[in-house]
Design an enzyme around this catalytic site. Structure first.
Site, PDB file in Angstrom:
ATOM      1  CB  THR A   1      -0.970   0.006   1.197  1.00  0.00           C
ATOM      2  OG1 THR A   1      -0.235  -0.106   2.411  1.00  0.00           O
ATOM      3  CG2 THR A   1      -1.965  -1.138   1.102  1.00  0.00           C
TER       4      THR A   1
ATOM      5  CE  LYS B   1       0.493  -3.498   3.181  1.00  0.00           C
ATOM      6  NZ  LYS B   1      -0.248  -2.553   4.096  1.00  0.00           N
TER       7      LYS B   1
ATOM      8  CB  THR C   1       3.098  -7.859  11.385  1.00  0.00           C
ATOM      9  OG1 THR C   1       3.316  -6.520  10.929  1.00  0.00           O
ATOM     10  CG2 THR C   1       3.384  -8.797  10.240  1.00  0.00           C
TER      11      THR C   1
ATOM     12  CD  GLU D   1       2.257   5.247   6.491  1.00  0.00           C
ATOM     13  OE1 GLU D   1       1.408   4.651   5.828  1.00  0.00           O
ATOM     14  OE2 GLU D   1       1.996   5.850   7.548  1.00  0.00           O
TER      15      GLU D   1
ATOM     16  CB  THR E   1      -4.876   3.895   7.211  1.00  0.00           C
ATOM     17  OG1 THR E   1      -5.285   4.826   8.187  1.00  0.00           O
ATOM     18  CG2 THR E   1      -3.439   4.071   6.845  1.00  0.00           C
TER      19      THR E   1
END
Lengths: 404, 404
Positions: free
Chosen positions: B151, B177, B188, B275, B404
């Site tokens: 993503t 990911k 996770t 990020e 998100t």
């Protein structure tokens, strides 16, 4: 009883202040404040519960156990925290300097510091200002003092209240500073409140504890509890009303209401001036099994970086709120029973987006500078309300550049 | 036993993959993955503990209770979370589509989704791709699949290991990911691991749990636990070695070591690609009374916005680390006994700056892209290690722009 906000800061008879520029960190501005309390005055205080409490916090606690204070010395620019024994010696030397200049005992002086952690406090430039500060003490220096205690604050926080008891006016004035490292725990950064009433230490401490809980102890900017938090309430005794001896007396309850009201304003002012903040948001949780559960959910939402960046973007990204509620550790949470509102707009029900919800409605709420995220857990009767702000690029920039 | 990293992704006999572009959110890239497991294969999985777990998580849990899976369907761009009953229906429709196209039972299909929360998953564009995906299944599609599940990730996370048992090579390949909303709790974001060994579900589940604890369950980007976390380990049974029946057998222990090693690499890759991240920092806490205490201190430091902005600024602002340790709720912490290092540079001792510490040394450590913050509490023997990253302006920008 009518509590009146005052547009101008009210001098408190029996309390005098003075400011000076010691050049501790900042140039061309005052960074040192001396507050004097009348000889028959009383003082209550709450301090940070951070285990690494700063040297001035440790010394102020010790002095309060030994004597009723006459002077408060506050410096901005250096927190005197993480400074070990040398930091304690520096704080004590400052108190001794005040005692010499003003003619009192060292234990009658309380030290307060705010600013960078881990650098040694320069005693000499502070000591050099003390005789002049004692000379300059005045009842009118509240605005100058509120500016002198600022660090990354962009504006001073100063407010006042007045109310009447049996026709006799009572005054209450307070100032606060704080813009980052803010999740107070029993106290907040630096707050100084004063009334002209006369009160025992016990009454004053009860009033202060009652006022701090819904105000300074219910805000969070970044979840980082400071090493230097302190909140002080002075009672000068200059008012002719009889001394408060009973925390349940009508006058004590009036004082409680006024102090709480004042603290709510100052706490909201801290969040509104939080580092980089563009939004002021109340997270209101209801329907929890107990208050601890309500607080945990409220803080999890209020401190979620993803919720806070959505607030910054004014994006009604309710999925992030829902995810924060879901990870708050509420045992056996029935997600079908959870409802979430933005102000009065119902956004989440039955485990997902509420049937009538329209994105435009959520966007309108979040476009405001102030609004509420309301979460009903549907489990019990307990509630909590936490005031927070958004997480902006400026928060990162300010804290990447500034040493707290 | 020698565990060998492999430079190229290793196809796992008995596991085939295919990717397609369903246009769920992204244009001009694949966003859909189908994984096929051989009929005699086994599967272990761990999922998020967020109470608002997504529809695919709920359905995958239910299907795993009823049958051993043959197919995994993964989409990026839409999390199908916070979508209520309609979300469950959509996830089930996707599984039914795979069952029809591939000729298996619906409960033999596990769905996985990652992306925006709170929007409804479009079933038709996904269903339209399923027959083609079944046609295209191949052992070599790991690199394409690792890209298709991304993503806000800027690069795919794919790794492989090989080791020998009695001269027989064993293969292990995995992809992951994740770039935000990362503080896994039992799992996770999305991780898919496969080996060609044969193993019972019980052995596989034990191996997975052992590997996830020090890897995916010991990283945090922003403290926000996702609604969609899932980690899956497949054993295809194509390897001629005898099936693993005992988690304490030498081959099971070898598999445990290899899976853990692989998960550590993928978890580090997630933090490195977090990020906006510019730093990858291990927070290592030792000398705690118990593991929970060590973890609490490590997470408090690793998630402090002020520590994270100091990491971004490469500023050895140890006062913020000390303040975070101090507020971590360690009962009766003796701050005189706490020591803090940046890599091997002793920064804090005896309640303040360590005597020999020079700022330049701390600055050198923090100039690196990877380093460790080490905290010794001096209370006991328990330890914890959490991998984290910095908080940058780009994190705020990405999350103010992305849903998100």
């Amino acid at each position: 009883m009518n509590i009146e906000p005052s547009d101008v800061p009210l001098p408190i008879p029996g309390v005098r202040l003075a400011t000076a520029a010691a050049g501790i960190r900042y140039r061309d501005r005052d960074d040192l404040v001396l507050m004097e309390l009348a000889g028959n005055g009383t003082c209550a205080a709450v301090f940070t519960r951070n285990a690494f409490s700063a040297a001035p916090v440790q010394l102020a606690r010790a002095h309060l156990r030994q004597a009723m204070p006459r002077y408060l010395l506050i410096n901005a620019g250096n927190a005197n925290a993480g400074t070990g024994r040398r930091g304690l010696d520096a704080a004590r030397a400052c108190c001794e300097g005040v005692a010499r200049a003003a003619g009192c005992e060292t234990v009658q002086v309380l030290p307060f510091s705010t600013g960078v952690i881990g650098e040694h406090l320069p005693v000499e430039p502070i000591a050099a200002q003390l005789p002049g500060l004692v000379e300059a003490l005045s009842g009118d220096a509240w605005p100058a003092a509120a500016r002198a205690i600022m660090t990354t604050d962009t504006r001073p926080k100063l407010a006042a209240r007045t109310f009447q008891v049996d026709g006799q006016p009572v005054r209450l004035t307070g100032m606060a500073k704080g813009a980052g490292m803010i999740r107070p725990d029993m106290a907040t950064l630096l707050v100084f409140l004063a009334t002209d009433l006369s009160a025992t230490h016990e009454v004053l401490q009860a009033v202060l504890a009652g006022a701090v809980a819904p105000s300074f102890n219910s805000i969070t900017v970044d979840g980082d509890t400071s090493t230097n938090d302190a909140c002080v309430l002075l009672a000068s005794g200059a008012n002719p009303l009889p001394p408060l001896m009973d925390p349940a007396s009508p006058t004590a309850l009036a004082l409680q209401a006024a102090v709480t009201d004042l603290c709510m304003e100052l706490a909201a002012g801290i969040v509104a001036d939080a580092e980089g903040a563009t939004k002021q948001v109340a997270v209101e949780v209801s329907g929890a099994l107990d208050e601890a559960e309500a607080c945990r959910v409220a803080y999890t939402v209020a401190e979620s970086p993803l919720v806070k960046t959505a607030l910054f973007a004014a994006d009604p990204n309710w999925g992030r709120i829902l995810a924060a509620v879901g990870r708050a550790g509420v045992r056996d949470l029935d997600i079908q029973g959870v409802r979430i509102w933005l102000d009065r707009v119902l956004v989440v029900a039955d485990g997902g987006r509420a049937p009538g919800y329209r994105e435009g409605d959520g966007r309108s709420v979040m476009a405001q500078r102030e609004f509420a995220i309301r979460v009903a857990l549907g489990r019990g009767e307990a509630e909590a309300r936490i005031l927070t702000c958004d997480l902006s690029c400026d928060y990162v920039r300010i804290n990447a550049e500034y040493r707290t």
